[in-house]
Scaffold this motif. Structure first.
Motif: not given
Length: 268
Positions: A183-188, A190-195, A233-238, A252-255
């Protein structure tokens, strides 16, 4: 090449290179051990490296296939214009506006109102919308959601997130129980960019921020939580966690929670 696309492409390439490096190092170690302790001797090295390359190719291939099967479960339909004429018409028009090839369209049977775009290549992307989203949104709101997803494809973020989910997140994609380990690595990644960044890119295209704001409000009222694996979850619009019952601080910070995203869009 667009600078934003180049950034995402570079990061995706690094993830793929990392997967290859892990397999080649493992193959080298295995080859050395076999050379030292078996009768294969130096033949063990090329055999081990060929095996490592084959395994790397296998994991790269199985990752996106597994993601596709997860997001296209029993009850889903790959729709054509006759199945969902409103959705197909909107996607066709928006593809011309955004400048991307028409993605494969999948209608997920979930009652929640959510959507996502995935695919390691922009020209072979898939756009998934839930049945709940189609039933809840009016045409203007649906146009805003489609524009949001297509800009992610155009900018390369959908491809990058797909690569992250199917490389560092692959163990959880195959065995959901191991999600806490990756989880930690995947969401890290995904944190390039944000909602907020992605919302802004979409409304720059449509020039109508209220459309996306209204769509997010409707999605919030309908509910966005799906039964899709957490690694997706990182792929979903919401974010499926971003419903009214969830503390925004738990995201997470990017969401961002939908209420905050709507408030920001209202200020455009």
């Amino acid at each position: 090449m667009d600078p934003l696309f180049a950034i995402y492409r570079s990061r995706a390439d690094k993830l793929v290179a990392e997967l290859w490096a892990v397999h080649l190092v493992a193959g080298t170690v295995a080859g050395l051990l076999c050379a030292l302790f078996t009768s294969l001797r130096w033949w063990a090295m090329p055999i081990a490296l060929v095996g490592a390359c084959g395994l790397a190719l296998f994991w790269l291939g199985i990752g996106e296939r597994r993601l596709r099967s997860v997001m296209d479960p029993a009850g889903s339909t790959q729709c054509n214009p006759a199945d969902e004429p409103r959705l197909a018409n909107i996607v066709e028009g928006m593809c011309l506006l955004v400048g991307v090839e028409r993605p494969t369209l999948v209608v997920h049977p979930a009652a929640a109102a959510n959507a996502m775009a995935f695919g390691r290549r922009p020209e072979r992307s898939t756009l998934v919308v839930t049945q709940g989203l189609l039933e809840a949104l009016n045409r203007i709101e649906l146009e805003a959601v489609v524009a949001r997803l297509l800009t992610q494809i155009r900018d390369g973020r959908a491809a990058y997130l797909t690569t992250a989910v199917t490389t560092v997140g692959l163990p959880a994609l195959l065995w959901p129980a191991v999600w806490p380990l990756v989880q930690a690595r995947t969401e890290r990644e995904a944190s390039t960019g944000s909602d907020f960044d992605d919302d802004a890119e979409a409304v720059r295209l449509t020039r109508y921020p209220p459309g996306l704001a209204d769509a997010l409000e409707t999605m919030s009222a309908t509910g966005v939580r799906t039964d899709a694996p957490r690694v997706t979850w990182p792929l979903w619009l919401a974010d499926p966690r971003a419903d009214a019952a969830v503390d925004p601080a738990g995201l997470p910070d990017y969401r961002a929670d939908l209420e905050t995203r709507v408030a920001v869009l209202r200020e455009f």
